[in-house]
Design an enzyme around this catalytic site. Structure first.
Site, PDB file in Angstrom:
ATOM      1  N   HIS A 301      40.238  42.811  26.073  1.00 36.87           N
ATOM      2  CA  HIS A 301      41.533  42.310  26.526  1.00 36.87           C
ATOM      3  C   HIS A 301      42.375  43.481  26.985  1.00 36.87           C
ATOM      4  O   HIS A 301      42.328  44.554  26.387  1.00 36.87           O
ATOM      5  CB  HIS A 301      42.254  41.572  25.387  1.00 36.87           C
ATOM      6  N   ASP A 358      38.949  33.259  24.544  1.00 38.37           N
ATOM      7  CA  ASP A 358      37.929  32.449  25.210  1.00 38.37           C
ATOM      8  C   ASP A 358      36.573  32.457  24.500  1.00 38.37           C
ATOM      9  O   ASP A 358      35.675  31.719  24.877  1.00 38.37           O
ATOM     10  CB  ASP A 358      37.736  32.939  26.655  1.00 38.37           C
TER      11      ASP A 358
HETATM   12  N1  CMC Z   1      31.898  43.645  28.106  1.00 35.90           N
HETATM   13  C1  CMC Z   1      31.457  44.909  28.289  1.00 35.90           C
HETATM   14  N2  CMC Z   1      32.237  45.960  28.549  1.00 35.90           N
HETATM   15  C2  CMC Z   1      33.549  45.748  28.616  1.00 35.90           C
HETATM   16  C3  CMC Z   1      34.111  44.465  28.447  1.00 35.90           C
HETATM   17  C4  CMC Z   1      33.217  43.397  28.166  1.00 35.90           C
HETATM   18  N3  CMC Z   1      33.686  42.162  27.994  1.00 35.90           N
HETATM   19  N4  CMC Z   1      35.441  44.523  28.593  1.00 35.90           N
HETATM   20  C5  CMC Z   1      35.718  45.805  28.838  1.00 35.90           C
HETATM   21  N5  CMC Z   1      34.589  46.548  28.864  1.00 35.90           N
HETATM   22  C6  CMC Z   1      34.480  47.995  29.057  1.00 35.90           C
HETATM   23  C7  CMC Z   1      34.593  48.376  30.511  1.00 35.90           C
HETATM   24  O1  CMC Z   1      33.325  48.415  31.139  1.00 35.90           O
HETATM   25  C8  CMC Z   1      35.231  49.731  30.403  1.00 35.90           C
HETATM   26  O2  CMC Z   1      34.247  50.662  30.015  1.00 35.90           O
HETATM   27  P1  CMC Z   1      34.273  52.185  30.565  1.00 35.90           P
HETATM   28  O3  CMC Z   1      35.507  52.797  29.970  1.00 35.90           O
HETATM   29  O4  CMC Z   1      33.004  52.795  30.075  1.00 35.90           O
HETATM   30  O5  CMC Z   1      34.331  52.080  32.061  1.00 35.90           O
HETATM   31  C9  CMC Z   1      36.200  49.594  29.232  1.00 35.90           C
HETATM   32  O6  CMC Z   1      35.600  48.591  28.409  1.00 35.90           O
HETATM   33  C10 CMC Z   1      37.611  49.163  29.620  1.00 35.90           C
HETATM   34  O7  CMC Z   1      37.496  47.962  30.367  1.00 35.90           O
HETATM   35  P2  CMC Z   1      38.433  47.566  31.574  1.00 35.90           P
HETATM   36  O8  CMC Z   1      37.729  46.598  32.441  1.00 35.90           O
HETATM   37  O9  CMC Z   1      38.982  48.806  32.206  1.00 35.90           O
HETATM   38  O10 CMC Z   1      39.624  46.874  30.774  1.00 35.90           O
HETATM   39  P3  CMC Z   1      40.720  45.944  31.389  1.00 35.90           P
HETATM   40  O11 CMC Z   1      41.884  45.997  30.510  1.00 35.90           O
HETATM   41  O12 CMC Z   1      40.938  46.266  32.829  1.00 35.90           O
HETATM   42  O13 CMC Z   1      40.035  44.486  31.371  1.00 35.90           O
HETATM   43  C11 CMC Z   1      39.282  42.361  30.660  1.00 35.90           C
HETATM   44  C12 CMC Z   1      40.289  43.512  30.435  1.00 35.90           C
HETATM   45  C13 CMC Z   1      39.693  41.167  29.825  1.00 35.90           C
HETATM   46  C14 CMC Z   1      39.302  41.946  32.145  1.00 35.90           C
HETATM   47  C15 CMC Z   1      37.857  42.870  30.250  1.00 35.90           C
HETATM   48  O14 CMC Z   1      37.837  43.205  28.887  1.00 35.90           O
HETATM   49  C16 CMC Z   1      36.778  41.826  30.562  1.00 35.90           C
HETATM   50  O15 CMC Z   1      36.272  41.804  31.671  1.00 35.90           O
HETATM   51  N6  CMC Z   1      36.405  40.959  29.561  1.00 35.90           N
HETATM   52  C17 CMC Z   1      35.454  39.887  29.815  1.00 35.90           C
HETATM   53  C18 CMC Z   1      36.144  38.724  30.500  1.00 35.90           C
HETATM   54  C19 CMC Z   1      37.024  37.951  29.540  1.00 35.90           C
HETATM   55  O16 CMC Z   1      36.628  37.615  28.431  1.00 35.90           O
HETATM   56  N7  CMC Z   1      38.250  37.623  30.009  1.00 35.90           N
HETATM   57  C20 CMC Z   1      39.217  36.843  29.219  1.00 35.90           C
HETATM   58  C21 CMC Z   1      40.389  37.684  28.816  1.00 35.90           C
HETATM   59  S1  CMC Z   1      41.415  36.941  27.549  1.00 35.90           S
HETATM   60  C22 CMC Z   1      42.045  35.478  28.167  1.00 35.90           C
HETATM   61  C23 CMC Z   1      42.697  35.540  29.478  1.00 35.90           C
HETATM   62  O17 CMC Z   1      43.333  36.492  29.875  1.00 35.90           O
HETATM   63  O18 CMC Z   1      42.575  34.551  30.167  1.00 35.90           O
END
Ligand code: CMC
Length: 420
Positions: A301, A358
């Site tokens: 998140h 989720d």
């Molecule tokens: N699985 C694997 N790796 C992950 C995940 C995941 N679900 N989420 C983050 N990471 C890794 C990402 O690859 C990155 O690694 P590195 O530093 O080595 O490059 C690091 O963690 C930081 O991730 P980010 O994408 O820069 O973080 P963000 O704040 O931009 O993204 C997020 C947040 C929710 C989009 C992401 O965690 C994600 O894609 N999660 C899976 C999708 C999901 O469950 N979304 C629902 C969010 S909660 C409800 C809502 O908002 O609707």
């Protein structure tokens, strides 16, 4: 005395006011930065940008706190119901009996969908994704209520359009579900509470366990401060677009798999793991492999770097609901196994990745008989009061401005036109 931050630039220094929120969150107010210095700020993905001040929802991602109007969501989920929470978000106070009755009556007075819109529903392919359909139908409502499109609505009309949209998302999503499974539409029953009426319009009969589980899920999704869809709602609404168009845009933003669309993706991911023999360890290796784009859906998140408090409540609710309904879903065991494994894995620990809202919600929706492609619609149904409350807070603010970010242009400099 107001605190000041001093910014040192190559050619000058600039003093910027420091703001402090009611829970101690600090911000540097850069409103006058460009006028005073010629500089703008750059913040990819708004990682550090506060886009507004708001008194609706408080979230502390480090401590795993979420409160609506100061009340913890765990307490609301236990003691309240979705209509009370919607009123709370929209109006700022827990309603008394009379206020709640009046609010519910107003909402229920919009239970009829225009005939032409019902024909539109019948014209959609049965397998259309309901999020695309909902976004179009909510936008299409604008065609039937021209009196609610003015850029500056009176307080009464603002309340009217808010109640209309809150009711119609419920009626339209159930009506499209009925169409998608080739069944007759069921009319809304104003005697029922919001969640029960939804269940009634979906399935024709109301099971109390199912209705209460939906009520709790709607409460837990009702607002989440400035997330992607809510920011979209504020962005679109700031142009003084009508509420139908504004909410339609919010629904589109929510559909994305990184946002609300994740609840559908989680169950599809668990089904794939199950089909491959249930071995989630191999799946986690793929997630950690940086050459693959696979993510553990329902994990991570932007704001929560600790447990998402909603996920904790939903995990418990999943156990309770499945037990009460006598449902044994192997996907719940796979999800629990995945969570356990991930939470001890250095990859997830070092990145502070925890289950989000989720991760377990889809398992409950499945047990309640809601089809997978409707999961994100359930999220939209819950988020509706939050979107509308955030829109209302913005349009009622006399200092509202159209949202219009700047950019740092990196393209070609002036060149003349030459046909190749
Ligand atoms: N699985 C694997 N790796 C992950 C995940 C995941 N679900 N989420 C983050 N990471 C890794 C990402 O690859 C990155 O690694 P590195 O530093 O080595 O490059 C690091 O963690 C930081 O991730 P980010 O994408 O820069 O973080 P963000 O704040 O931009 O993204 C997020 C947040 C929710 C989009 C992401 O965690 C994600 O894609 N999660 C899976 C999708 C999901 O469950 N979304 C629902 C969010 S909660 C409800 C809502 O908002 O609707």
């Amino acid at each position: 005395m107001a605190k000041i931050a001093t910014l040192k630039l190559p050619e000058s220094e600039c003093e910027l006011p420091i703001l402090e929120g009611s829970e101690g969150e600090r911000a540097i107010d850069i409103t006058k930065l460009r006028a005073q210095t010629g500089y703008v700020t750059l913040d990819n993905g708004y990682m550090n940008t506060g886009a507004c001040t708001s008194n609706i929802t408080f979230l502390d991602g480090e401590k795993g706190i979420l409160r609506y109007r100061g009340i913890d969501i765990a307490e609301l989920a236990e003691k309240s119901n979705f209509m009370e929470v919607a009123y709370l978000l929209l109006n700022g106070n827990v309603p008394n009996n009379k206020e709640l009755k009046g609010f519910e009556q107003k909402i229920n007075s919009f239970g009829q969908t225009p005939q032409a819109l019902q024909k539109m529903i019948a014209a959609y392919p049965r397998n259309a994704h309901p999020m695309g359909v909902m976004s179009s139908l909510i936008s299409s409502l604008s065609a039937f209520y021209p009196e609610l499109l003015d850029q500056d609505l009176s307080v009464e009309k603002r309340e009217q359009v808010s109640c209309l949209v809150l009711k119609q998302i419920q009626v339209l999503s159930a009506a499209f579900y009925r169409h998608s499974v080739g069944k007759e539409k069921i009319e809304s029953n104003a005697q029922l509470d919001y969640a029960s009426d939804f269940v009634h319009q979906m399935f024709g009969e109301v099971d109390e366990t199912v209705a209460r589980a939906i009520d709790v899920l709607l409460i837990l999704h009702a607002d989440h401060e400035q997330n992607c869809s809510t920011s979209t709602v504020r962005m679109v609404g700031s142009s003084k677009a009508n509420l139908f168009a504004t909410i339609s845009a919010g629904i589109s933003a929510l559909w994305g798999p990184l946002h609300g669309g994740a609840n559908q993706q989680v169950v599809e991911m668990l089904e794939q793991i199950q089909a491959a023999g249930g071995g989630y360890k191999k799946f986690l290796e793929e997630v950690k492999d940086k050459s693959s784009s696979t993510r553990l859906m329902g994990f991570g998140h932007r704001v929560y770097k600790n447990f998402d408090p909603r996920a904790k409540l939903i995990k418990k609710a999943a156990d309770d609901v499945l037990t009460r309904l006598g449902v044994q879903d192997p996907l719940l065991d796979i999800a629990k196994g995945l969570e356990e494994e991930a939470l001890k894995d250095e990859y997830f620990v070092s990145r502070k990745l925890y289950p989000n809202v989720d991760f377990y919600s889809g398992i409950i929706y499945r047990a309640l008989g809601i089809p997978t492609n409707m999961f994100t619609v359930m999220f939209a149904l819950g988020r509706m009061p939050g979107w509308i409350a955030q829109w209302k807070e913005m349009v009622e603010d006399p200092s509202m401005k159209i949202c219009r970010p700047r950019q740092i242009y990196t393209g070609a400099q002036l060149t003349s036109f030459h046909r190749p």
